[in-house]
Design an enzyme around this catalytic site. Structure first.
Site, PDB file in Angstrom:
ATOM      1  N   SER A 283       0.838  -1.207   0.000  1.00  0.00           N
ATOM      2  CA  SER A 283       0.000   0.000   0.000  1.00  0.00           C
ATOM      3  C   SER A 283       0.872   1.256   0.000  1.00  0.00           C
ATOM      4  CB  SER A 283      -0.973   0.008   1.184  1.00  0.00           C
ATOM      5  OG  SER A 283      -0.285   0.223   2.390  1.00  0.00           O
ATOM      6  N   ASN A 284       2.023   1.200   0.657  1.00  0.00           N
ATOM      7  CA  ASN A 284       2.935   2.358   0.607  1.00  0.00           C
ATOM      8  C   ASN A 284       3.518   2.535  -0.789  1.00  0.00           C
ATOM      9  OD1 ASN A 284       3.413   3.856   3.254  1.00  0.00           O
ATOM     10  ND2 ASN A 284       3.414   1.716   3.932  1.00  0.00           N
TER      11      ASN A 284
ATOM     12  N   ILE B  40      16.761  -8.134   5.816  1.00  0.00           N
ATOM     13  CA  ILE B  40      17.753  -7.197   6.343  1.00  0.00           C
ATOM     14  C   ILE B  40      18.850  -7.029   5.291  1.00  0.00           C
ATOM     15  CG2 ILE B  40      19.393  -6.754   8.224  1.00  0.00           C
ATOM     16  CD1 ILE B  40      17.177  -7.391   9.919  1.00  0.00           C
TER      17      ILE B  40
ATOM     18  N   ASN C 264      13.335   4.219   5.101  1.00  0.00           N
ATOM     19  CA  ASN C 264      12.386   3.172   5.476  1.00  0.00           C
ATOM     20  C   ASN C 264      11.220   3.789   6.230  1.00  0.00           C
ATOM     21  OD1 ASN C 264      11.414   0.489   6.017  1.00  0.00           O
ATOM     22  ND2 ASN C 264      12.237   0.642   8.101  1.00  0.00           N
TER      23      ASN C 264
ATOM     24  N   HIS D  42       8.525   2.889   9.235  1.00  0.00           N
ATOM     25  CA  HIS D  42       8.374   1.932  10.335  1.00  0.00           C
ATOM     26  C   HIS D  42       7.133   2.302  11.150  1.00  0.00           C
ATOM     27  CE1 HIS D  42       9.702  -1.003  13.274  1.00  0.00           C
ATOM     28  NE2 HIS D  42       9.396  -0.125  14.213  1.00  0.00           N
TER      29      HIS D  42
ATOM     30  N   GLU E 110       0.987   6.787   7.567  1.00  0.00           N
ATOM     31  CA  GLU E 110       2.183   6.412   6.792  1.00  0.00           C
ATOM     32  C   GLU E 110       2.061   6.964   5.380  1.00  0.00           C
ATOM     33  OE1 GLU E 110       3.274   2.260   6.894  1.00  0.00           O
ATOM     34  OE2 GLU E 110       2.686   2.054   8.981  1.00  0.00           O
TER      35      GLU E 110
HETATM   36  C1  GRF Z   1       3.813  -0.791   6.962  1.00  0.00           C
HETATM   37  O1  GRF Z   1       3.106  -0.765   8.171  1.00  0.00           O
HETATM   38  C2  GRF Z   1       5.212  -0.302   7.168  1.00  0.00           C
HETATM   39  O2  GRF Z   1       5.311   0.673   8.170  1.00  0.00           O
HETATM   40  C3  GRF Z   1       5.927  -1.548   7.601  1.00  0.00           C
HETATM   41  O3  GRF Z   1       5.355  -2.579   6.848  1.00  0.00           O
HETATM   42  C4  GRF Z   1       4.029  -2.212   6.460  1.00  0.00           C
HETATM   43  C5  GRF Z   1       3.965  -2.303   4.975  1.00  0.00           C
HETATM   44  O4  GRF Z   1       2.686  -2.121   4.488  1.00  0.00           O
HETATM   45  N1  GRF Z   1       7.348  -1.419   7.434  1.00  0.00           N
HETATM   46  P1  GRF Z   1       2.414  -2.048   2.920  1.00  0.00           P
HETATM   47  O5  GRF Z   1       2.994  -3.318   2.309  1.00  0.00           O
HETATM   48  O6  GRF Z   1       3.080  -0.822   2.396  1.00  0.00           O
HETATM   49  O7  GRF Z   1       0.921  -1.995   2.794  1.00  0.00           O
END
Ligand code: GRF
Length: 194
Positions: A21-22, A97, A112, A114, A179
């Site tokens: 989704s990001n 990692i 990144n 988080h 996010e």
């Molecule tokens: C998000 O909550 C991000 O903060 C974490 O992993 C999740 C990824 O979500 N690192 P998506 O795959 O972007 O929906």
């Protein structure tokens, strides 16, 4: 020869392992008129990552590695990043990692997202931990990646109130919304400092 994207935009790679989704959100921002970047490469360690569908949908090259050998996977990835003239790597739910030498090669070029207010709750299960500890707030953080897990310099954070009724699912949903707001903003600020 290094490929240009033909639009004078900065080339970005996004590394994912899951839903994406990001990634989708960063693509959406990249398509805005004044955006300074374009996403030209998607890397994943997971052949089944749902987010890979955005490669087809938005015609972005994708490369998937099984990471059985980190060294040889990263060697190929580095070649690809160079040939695509990638300036910044965005990790977005990437569950591998990266090696020290990889991070060193792209010093201050990897960021990144988080799902906690770092330095609190590095690693996994951040929402469970925040709820279990009866924290009033959790949130999300965009940070540079260094060789220690979730420990690089913080670029941007957003607080989210934890409700009495929250479980990790409801909290993660509200945090994910934030996010999607801060990641493009943080990326824009990183790009403006290049
Ligand atoms: C998000 O909550 C991000 O903060 C974490 O992993 C999740 C990824 O979500 N690192 P998506 O795959 O972007 O929906």
């Amino acid at each position: 020869m290094k490929k240009s994207n033909g639009r004078n935009k900065i080339n970005i790679a996004v590394f994912i392992s899951g839903k994406g989704s990001n990634l989708k959100n960063l693509i959406k921002y990249s398509l805005k008129k004044n955006s300074k970047y374009t996403i030209s490469l998607i890397i994943s360690n997971n052949f089944k990552a749902k987010g890979l569908e955005y490669s087809r949908k938005f015609k972005i090259e994708k490369k998937i590695f099984n990471y059985k050998s980190v060294k040889s996977s990263e060697k190929i990835i580095i070649k690809k990043l160079k040939s695509r003239n990638i300036k910044i790597i965005c990790l977005a739910g990437f569950m591998k990692i990266l090696s020290r030498s990889f991070i060193k090669k792209f010093n201050n070029k990897i960021i990144n997202i988080h799902p906690s207010l770092l330095p609190k709750y590095k690693g996994l299960n951040t929402h469970e931990k925040a709820i279990r500890n009866k924290d009033k707030y959790s949130g999300c953080t965009v940070h540079y990646v260094n060789s220690q897990l979730d420990s690089g310099k913080i670029i941007m954070q957003k607080k989210v109130k934890i409700l009495k009724s929250d479980n990790s699912h409801t909290l993660s949903k509200r945090i994910l919304k934030q996010e999607h707001i801060i990641y493009p903003k943080a990326l824009a600020s990183v790009l403006s400092s290049l």
